[in-house]
Design an enzyme around this catalytic site. Structure first.
Site, mmCIF file in Angstrom:
data_model
loop_
_atom_site.group_PDB
_atom_site.id
_atom_site.type_symbol
_atom_site.label_atom_id
_atom_site.label_comp_id
_atom_site.label_asym_id
_atom_site.label_seq_id
_atom_site.Cartn_x
_atom_site.Cartn_y
_atom_site.Cartn_z
ATOM 1 N N GLY A 46 0.771 -1.123 0.286
ATOM 2 C CA GLY A 46 0.467 0.060 0.330
ATOM 3 C C GLY A 46 0.596 1.181 -0.035
ATOM 4 N N GLN A 51 3.042 9.964 0.935
ATOM 5 C CA GLN A 51 3.924 9.589 0.854
ATOM 6 C C GLN A 51 4.931 9.641 0.232
ATOM 7 O OE1 GLN A 51 1.992 5.236 2.103
ATOM 8 N NE2 GLN A 51 3.968 4.970 3.285
ATOM 9 N N CYS A 91 5.363 -0.221 7.405
ATOM 10 C CA CYS A 91 5.394 1.309 6.521
ATOM 11 C C CYS A 91 6.397 1.544 5.338
ATOM 12 C CB CYS A 91 4.716 1.988 7.804
ATOM 13 S SG CYS A 91 4.491 3.381 6.095
ATOM 14 N N LEU A 92 6.163 1.602 4.425
ATOM 15 C CA LEU A 92 7.601 2.299 2.695
ATOM 16 C C LEU A 92 8.213 3.058 4.402
ATOM 17 C CD1 LEU A 92 6.135 0.948 0.157
ATOM 18 C CD2 LEU A 92 8.116 -0.084 0.727
ATOM 19 N N HIS A 133 -4.660 2.412 7.067
ATOM 20 C CA HIS A 133 -3.649 2.946 7.635
ATOM 21 C C HIS A 133 -3.221 3.726 6.416
ATOM 22 C CE1 HIS A 133 0.836 1.748 7.740
ATOM 23 N NE2 HIS A 133 1.267 2.414 6.462
ATOM 24 N N GLU A 134 -3.402 3.316 5.431
ATOM 25 C CA GLU A 134 -3.330 4.403 4.002
ATOM 26 C C GLU A 134 -4.223 5.414 4.256
ATOM 27 O OE1 GLU A 134 -0.970 3.900 2.626
ATOM 28 O OE2 GLU A 134 -0.369 1.621 3.212
ATOM 29 N N HIS A 137 -2.279 8.076 6.672
ATOM 30 C CA HIS A 137 -1.476 8.951 5.635
ATOM 31 C C HIS A 137 -2.238 10.037 5.281
ATOM 32 C CE1 HIS A 137 2.224 6.686 6.196
ATOM 33 N NE2 HIS A 137 1.541 5.700 5.681
HETATM 34 C C1 QAP Z 1 1.222 -0.665 5.202
HETATM 35 O O1 QAP Z 1 3.015 -0.994 4.056
HETATM 36 C C2 QAP Z 1 0.270 -2.567 5.742
HETATM 37 O O2 QAP Z 1 9.808 -1.939 7.001
HETATM 38 C C3 QAP Z 1 1.705 -0.647 3.651
HETATM 39 O O3 QAP Z 1 11.630 -2.465 5.243
HETATM 40 C C4 QAP Z 1 1.725 -2.968 5.948
HETATM 41 O O4 QAP Z 1 3.716 -1.916 2.485
HETATM 42 C C5 QAP Z 1 -0.332 -2.188 6.333
HETATM 43 C C6 QAP Z 1 7.961 -2.347 3.472
HETATM 44 C C7 QAP Z 1 0.805 -3.943 6.548
HETATM 45 C C8 QAP Z 1 -1.280 -3.419 6.937
HETATM 46 C C9 QAP Z 1 0.031 -3.861 7.702
HETATM 47 C C10 QAP Z 1 8.047 -1.621 5.033
HETATM 48 C C11 QAP Z 1 8.760 -2.887 3.113
HETATM 49 C C12 QAP Z 1 6.082 -2.247 3.517
HETATM 50 C C13 QAP Z 1 9.698 -1.843 5.065
HETATM 51 C C14 QAP Z 1 3.871 -1.684 3.948
HETATM 52 C C15 QAP Z 1 10.131 -2.646 4.723
HETATM 53 C C16 QAP Z 1 10.449 -2.935 3.689
HETATM 54 C C17 QAP Z 1 5.595 -1.863 4.128
HETATM 55 CO CO CO Z 2 2.361 3.372 6.015
#
Ligand code: QAP
Ligand code: CO
Length: 167
Positions: A46, A51, A91-92, A133-134, A137
């Site tokens: 996401g 972001q 989270c990215l 979550h998004e 943001h």
């Molecule tokens: C949001 O997050 C989300 O730490 C999206 O080193 C995540 O795409 C909502 C990511 C989980 C609900 C559950 C994170 C990639 C990606 C990192 C992501 C990383 C590399 C996170």
């Molecule tokens: Co995020």
């Protein structure tokens, strides 16, 4: 298409509140393409426009295992929510940091698609968590900000240490 730079927490710009999209134009559709490309390249499930330092209400999500089920939400609004779930999030914009946040277990969300048409989506599980979550943001909120002061302080210290060793 382009891969965009993702703001890294605690960048203040992540606290900007996004404005509604007035009209779904080609410019918005180009932003969506770039958001999707950036999300898939990361890779992530996401990404919100906030972001990438664009403060309009646009989100891309793909929680499928095959990475071919892109969901685009423009001007999303939660119109119903039920239950509670505790999901381990990441989270990215906060790489390497994961932790639980309590959110609604299932939601109904109304949004516009890339054609500017309104639709309603019912979501539960990971998808429901990811949409919430998004949407946070877009409101200028990062998931770690649900945590205690102590846990946030530890998170900041870990991120600072990581940034030092990356130089
Ligand atoms: C949001 O997050 C989300 O730490 C999206 O080193 C995540 O795409 C909502 C990511 C989980 C609900 C559950 C994170 C990639 C990606 C990192 C992501 C990383 C590399 C996170
Ligand atoms: Co995020």
């Amino acid at each position: 298409m382009a891969i965009l730079k993702i703001l890294q927490y605690p960048d203040e710009r992540l606290h900007t509140v996004a404005a509604p999209v007035a009209q779904v134009t080609d410019k918005i559709r180009l932003l969506i393409k770039d958001l999707a490309e950036t999300m898939y390249a990361a890779p992530g499930i996401g990404l919100a426009a906030t972001q990438v330092d664009v403060h309009e209400r646009v989100i891309v999500i793909d929680t499928s295992e095959t990475h071919d089920q892109l969901l685009v939400l423009i001007n999303p609004e939660i119109i119903a929510s039920n239950g509670l779930s505790d999901y381990e999030e990441g989270c990215l914009s906060v790489p390497g940091i994961y932790g639980k946040v309590q959110r609604a277990e299932s939601i109904a969300v109304r949004a516009l698609n890339t054609e500017g048409e309104s639709f309603v989506l019912n979501a539960d599980g990971l998808l429901a968590v990811c949409i919430q979550h998004e949407m946070d943001h877009l409101a200028g909120k990062v998931f770690v900000e649900y945590w205690s002061r102590l846990k946030q302080a530890r998170t900041l210290a870990r991120l600072k240490k990581k940034q030092r060793s990356a130089m």
